[in-house]
Design an enzyme around this catalytic site. Structure first.
Site, PDB file in Angstrom:
ATOM      1  N   GLY A 150     -16.712  -6.983 -48.551  1.00  0.00           N
ATOM      2  CA  GLY A 150     -15.946  -5.754 -48.742  1.00  0.00           C
ATOM      3  C   GLY A 150     -15.373  -5.243 -47.432  1.00  0.00           C
ATOM      4  O   GLY A 150     -15.767  -5.665 -46.337  1.00  0.00           O
ATOM      5  N   CYS A 151     -14.419  -4.313 -47.530  1.00  0.00           N
ATOM      6  CA  CYS A 151     -13.730  -3.813 -46.337  1.00  0.00           C
ATOM      7  C   CYS A 151     -14.670  -3.024 -45.428  1.00  0.00           C
ATOM      8  O   CYS A 151     -14.787  -3.315 -44.230  1.00  0.00           O
ATOM      9  CB  CYS A 151     -12.521  -2.982 -46.739  1.00  0.00           C
ATOM     10  N   TYR A 152     -15.367  -2.025 -45.977  1.00  0.00           N
ATOM     11  CA  TYR A 152     -16.340  -1.281 -45.174  1.00  0.00           C
ATOM     12  C   TYR A 152     -17.464  -2.192 -44.668  1.00  0.00           C
ATOM     13  O   TYR A 152     -17.859  -2.106 -43.494  1.00  0.00           O
ATOM     14  CB  TYR A 152     -16.948  -0.141 -45.988  1.00  0.00           C
ATOM     15  N   GLU A 181     -10.526  -2.015 -38.225  1.00  0.00           N
ATOM     16  CA  GLU A 181      -9.878  -3.147 -38.889  1.00  0.00           C
ATOM     17  C   GLU A 181      -8.800  -2.615 -39.826  1.00  0.00           C
ATOM     18  O   GLU A 181      -8.801  -1.435 -40.180  1.00  0.00           O
ATOM     19  CB  GLU A 181     -10.892  -3.961 -39.709  1.00  0.00           C
ATOM     20  N   THR A 200     -17.426  -5.316 -43.951  1.00  0.00           N
ATOM     21  CA  THR A 200     -16.970  -6.233 -42.901  1.00  0.00           C
ATOM     22  C   THR A 200     -17.039  -5.569 -41.529  1.00  0.00           C
ATOM     23  O   THR A 200     -17.668  -6.085 -40.599  1.00  0.00           O
ATOM     24  CB  THR A 200     -15.543  -6.724 -43.193  1.00  0.00           C
TER      25      THR A 200
END
Length: 336
Positions: A155-157, A308, A159
């Site tokens: 997932g984005c968070y 990011e 990562t």
């Protein structure tokens, strides 16, 4: 011969990023973009939704047929930018027909069926695939990714949080009796393209959400191997994530030990950039596939700041990075 790639759930922001990357990728041939049968975007060229793709990618958004066998058999790899329940139902069909799956949803990220009942609200029917799935945190699971046909892209968070913390935990530099505290702010693109009052740009201010119950918290904790306090925030900007992480250092830990830990794990990993001085910002990473990390220490504590682009390193770029690893290509091929 180029590997034939398709994107399922291609009308969303992540799908558009995948289309852009795969169109320009020298080893993957983008052969199809698919949306749900009832999608209002069905049969439109993707460039009608995303004008920046005009002449770059004008492929139509095809509605998925009821029988997916032919599509799955004609593709070498498929990227799923679909809802969790949809990925849960589709991925097994593609795997059965010999197509490698790179799933950007949360449907296969945690090997625990109870996790899905509690945090995603559906009953997971494929415990055997949870067992086989490899978590797609590319810098840390390179060897396993290279050997699997099912990558559950991180997932984005999770990562940015894990890339920031893992070197410190792996080198036993933190006093984990005091839980690391992750405060992370995401742009509204993280909420998806579908219209919603809560993510309408004119309604968004800056607010915390999912306090103590966000589904990314257990994902982070499971794959980090340490419990954390995680609080996500929604910010009034389009894209990017900035995570500010506070943790307690073990007695006597020096800045040089911390720098050495980051060098140890990210030397030769070109998509993680560790700052020697200063702290990263979203401006430094938006529209790029990088995760930038910086830190400062004082009085036995460390503040790590990670940044990011949530749609790239947090989603599409990392998915392609994982696909590059799986096929034995340079992991940044088509990305930088």
């Amino acid at each position: 011969m180029a590997q034939k790639a398709i994107v399922v759930g291609a009308s969303g922001y992540t799908g558009a990023e995948l289309a852009k990357i795969l169109t320009r990728h020298p080893e993957f041939e983008l052969t199809g973009l698919y949306v749900s049968t009832n999608s209002q975007d069905a049969d439109k060229p993707i460039s009608a939704l995303y004008p920046q793709l005009r002449t770059i990618c004008d492929l139509p958004l095809q509605p998925l047929p009821e029988d997916l066998t032919e599509i799955a058999q004609n593709a070498d790899l498929a990227f799923f930018g679909t809802a969790h329940e949809v990925s849960h139902n589709l991925v097994p069909i593609f795997l059965k027909n010999g197509c490698k799956a790179f799933d950007l949803s949360g449907a296969f990220r945690v090997n625990n069926v109870d996790f899905y009942t509690e945090y995603y609200g559906f009953t997971h029917q494929y415990p055997e695939l949870l067992e086989k799935a490899v978590y797609g945190l590319a810098e840390w699971n390179h060897e396993k990714i290279a050997q699997t046909d099912l990558v559950a892209v991180a997932g984005c968070y999770p990562t940015v949080s894990q890339l920031s913390l893992k070197p410190l935990i792996e080198n036993d530099l933190l006093d984990l009796n005091q839980l690391p505290v992750i405060n992370a702010v995401s742009g509204v693109s993280g909420a998806g393209r579908k219209a919603s009052l809560t993510s309408s740009f004119c309604e968004v201010s800056l607010n915390a959400y999912g306090v103590f119950n966000h589904r990314h918290q257990p994902e982070i904790a499971v794959h980090l191997g340490a419990e954390v306090i995680f609080t996500p925030h929604l910010g009034n900007f389009k894209r990017g994530i900035l995570a500010t992480i506070t943790a307690k250092l073990k007695a006597g830990v020096t800045d040089e030990q911390i720098r050495a830990a980051y060098r140890q794990y990210y030397a030769g990993r070109p998509l993680v950039r560790v700052y020697q001085q200063g702290l990263p910002s979203i401006k430094a990473v938006e529209f790029t596939p990088y995760c930038d990390i910086g830190f400062a220490t004082k009085n036995g504590h460390i503040i790590v700041v990670g940044a990011e682009d949530n749609l790239l390193k947090g989603a599409a770029a990392q998915a392609v990075q994982c696909a590059n690893i799986r096929y034995g290509f340079n992991e940044v091929l088509g990305l930088i």
